[in-house]
Design an enzyme around this catalytic site. Structure first.
Site, PDB file in Angstrom:
ATOM      1  N   LEU A  15      -8.323   6.220 -22.426  1.00 58.08           N
ATOM      2  CA  LEU A  15      -8.280   5.279 -23.549  1.00 58.08           C
ATOM      3  C   LEU A  15      -9.510   4.367 -23.555  1.00 58.08           C
ATOM      4  CD1 LEU A  15      -4.519   4.185 -23.332  1.00 58.08           C
ATOM      5  CD2 LEU A  15      -5.545   5.739 -25.000  1.00 58.08           C
ATOM      6  N   LYS A  65     -13.419   6.922  -7.495  1.00 62.07           N
ATOM      7  CA  LYS A  65     -13.675   5.499  -7.202  1.00 62.07           C
ATOM      8  C   LYS A  65     -14.266   5.267  -5.800  1.00 62.07           C
ATOM      9  CE  LYS A  65     -10.119   3.750 -10.319  1.00 62.07           C
ATOM     10  NZ  LYS A  65      -9.021   2.800 -10.517  1.00 62.07           N
ATOM     11  N   GLY A 129      -4.560   3.331  -2.308  1.00 58.38           N
ATOM     12  CA  GLY A 129      -5.755   2.797  -2.968  1.00 58.38           C
ATOM     13  C   GLY A 129      -5.422   1.760  -4.039  1.00 58.38           C
ATOM     14  N   TYR A 215       1.406   3.060 -16.885  1.00 60.11           N
ATOM     15  CA  TYR A 215       1.706   2.731 -18.271  1.00 60.11           C
ATOM     16  C   TYR A 215       1.950   4.022 -19.039  1.00 60.11           C
ATOM     17  CZ  TYR A 215      -3.087   4.174 -19.058  1.00 60.11           C
ATOM     18  OH  TYR A 215      -4.240   4.906 -19.094  1.00 60.11           O
TER      19      TYR A 215
HETATM   20  P1  ATR Z   1      -3.084   5.484  -5.157  1.00 62.23           P
HETATM   21  O1  ATR Z   1      -4.571   5.595  -5.183  1.00 62.23           O
HETATM   22  O2  ATR Z   1      -2.406   5.718  -6.484  1.00 62.23           O
HETATM   23  O3  ATR Z   1      -2.615   4.224  -4.498  1.00 62.23           O
HETATM   24  P2  ATR Z   1      -2.499   6.872  -2.745  1.00 62.23           P
HETATM   25  O4  ATR Z   1      -3.631   6.164  -2.067  1.00 62.23           O
HETATM   26  O5  ATR Z   1      -2.299   8.337  -2.500  1.00 62.23           O
HETATM   27  O6  ATR Z   1      -2.584   6.725  -4.311  1.00 62.23           O
HETATM   28  O7  ATR Z   1      -1.139   6.078  -2.369  1.00 62.23           O
HETATM   29  C1  ATR Z   1       0.101   6.449  -2.877  1.00 62.23           C
HETATM   30  C2  ATR Z   1       1.125   5.399  -2.422  1.00 62.23           C
HETATM   31  O8  ATR Z   1       2.391   5.688  -3.019  1.00 62.23           O
HETATM   32  C3  ATR Z   1       1.356   5.367  -0.925  1.00 62.23           C
HETATM   33  O9  ATR Z   1       1.636   4.056  -0.536  1.00 62.23           O
HETATM   34  C4  ATR Z   1       2.589   6.275  -0.768  1.00 62.23           C
HETATM   35  O10 ATR Z   1       3.336   6.029   0.400  1.00 62.23           O
HETATM   36  P3  ATR Z   1       2.892   6.695   1.829  1.00 62.23           P
HETATM   37  O11 ATR Z   1       1.687   5.918   2.294  1.00 62.23           O
HETATM   38  O12 ATR Z   1       4.043   6.543   2.718  1.00 62.23           O
HETATM   39  O13 ATR Z   1       2.557   8.146   1.518  1.00 62.23           O
HETATM   40  C5  ATR Z   1       3.371   5.852  -1.981  1.00 62.23           C
HETATM   41  N1  ATR Z   1       4.384   6.832  -2.452  1.00 62.23           N
HETATM   42  C6  ATR Z   1       4.145   8.009  -3.084  1.00 62.23           C
HETATM   43  N2  ATR Z   1       5.320   8.624  -3.400  1.00 62.23           N
HETATM   44  C7  ATR Z   1       6.312   7.812  -2.958  1.00 62.23           C
HETATM   45  C8  ATR Z   1       7.759   7.868  -2.979  1.00 62.23           C
HETATM   46  N3  ATR Z   1       8.398   8.906  -3.535  1.00 62.23           N
HETATM   47  N4  ATR Z   1       8.448   6.846  -2.429  1.00 62.23           N
HETATM   48  C9  ATR Z   1       7.792   5.808  -1.872  1.00 62.23           C
HETATM   49  N5  ATR Z   1       6.449   5.683  -1.818  1.00 62.23           N
HETATM   50  C10 ATR Z   1       5.720   6.671  -2.345  1.00 62.23           C
END
Ligand code: ATR
Length: 267
Positions: A15, A65, A129, A215
């Protein structure tokens, strides 16, 4: 004329060009903002090509990023602490890296939702992240505490420790969340992408402001917040527009009217 762009993969549904076109019109600024699909593993060549062709600045979205963090020749404190860059300003041979995601969240909470974060207890779900990008700007608003809860507790503990010199932080596992009410809960996990809600105590949502960084749809976190009597429930559309506004200001030193743009996108 500002030559701007956003790099990502995928990028088709971004967007950002529509948002920046509205900012440009509002502020009577000449802007050419394009979407650039960078092949995975080839971001820095594509970005350097854009700079060589006269690019003045660019946004960077998933999954580049961290590559942008490495490409930048200088980093703001925000970007340094976020460990990621979503905005680069080109100044002669300097590439100044900034991260406006956390600023965008804070501006949405304060300016659009009318909240104050001072002395508030903030709970962030997730320690990836997205969380790393928002902790410093939240702490700069002087909340009483920023608590980071994550499925993998050690990652939450590490992030809390990394940011502890900027304010009161703590980190723990999702299973340690108590049922006591909390002022603000921010869902920064990627669970919504899988249609899931992290498994946590329901009581913390009572009366809370519940904010999902995602969103575009009613997320499972937003449904959970509603079922558990949250006071305000918001998705991340306002944050998207606010982070874009902070980038626009970083490049042009002009401040756009974000509320008009949010209203247009919600139509
Ligand atoms: P982003 O850049 O979107 O933050 P990321 O660095 O891969 O992506 O982090 C994803 C986050 O969502 C992590 O904190 C992950 O938990 P873990 O560190 O234990 O893997 C969390 N997450 C993803 N799916 C989840 C779920 N079903 N329940 C709880 N936490 C989840």
């Amino acid at each position: 004329m500002y030559n701007l762009a956003v790099f990502g993969n995928p990028i088709e549904h971004s967007l950002s060009p529509a948002i920046h076109a509205q900012f440009a019109q509002q502020t009577a600024t000449q802007v050419n903002y394009t979407k650039i699909l960078a092949p995975i593993g080839n971001f820095s060549q594509e970005a350097q090509r854009f700079v060589a062709s006269g690019g003045d600045g660019f946004n960077i979205t998933v999954p580049f990023k961290i590559d942008a963090f490495e490409l930048a020749t200088e980093l703001t404190l925000n970007a340094k602490m976020a460990g990621a860059v979503n905005t680069i300003k080109v100044q002669e041979d300097r590439l100044i890296g900034e991260n406006t995601d956390g600023l965008g969240l804070v501006n949405d909470l304060i300016q659009n939702l009318g909240l104050s974060l001072k002395n508030k207890k903030i709970l962030i779900l997730g320690a990836g992240g997205a969380t790393q990008g928002i902790v410093l700007p939240l702490l700069q608003q002087q909340p009483s505490r920023v608590m980071i809860a994550n499925r993998t507790a050690s990652k939450a503990e590490k992030l809390a420790d990394d940011f502890s010199k900027y304010g009161s932080t703590c980190g723990f596992g999702l299973d340690k969340i108590k049922s006591d009410p909390i002022d603000i809960i921010i869902n920064a996990t990627s669970a919504s992408l899988d249609g899931k809600m992290p498994d946590i105590a329901n009581g913390c949502a009572h009366g809370a402001i519940c904010y999902d960084l995602m969103y575009g749809q009613q997320t499972p976190f937003m449904t959970w917040a509603k079922e558990n009597n949250a006071s305000i429930i918001a998705d991340g559309l306002g944050m998207l527009v606010e982070q874009a506004a902070s980038s626009f200001e970083f490049w042009t030193e002009k401040k756009p009217d974000t509320q008009a743009v949010i209203k247009n996108l919600r139509r």
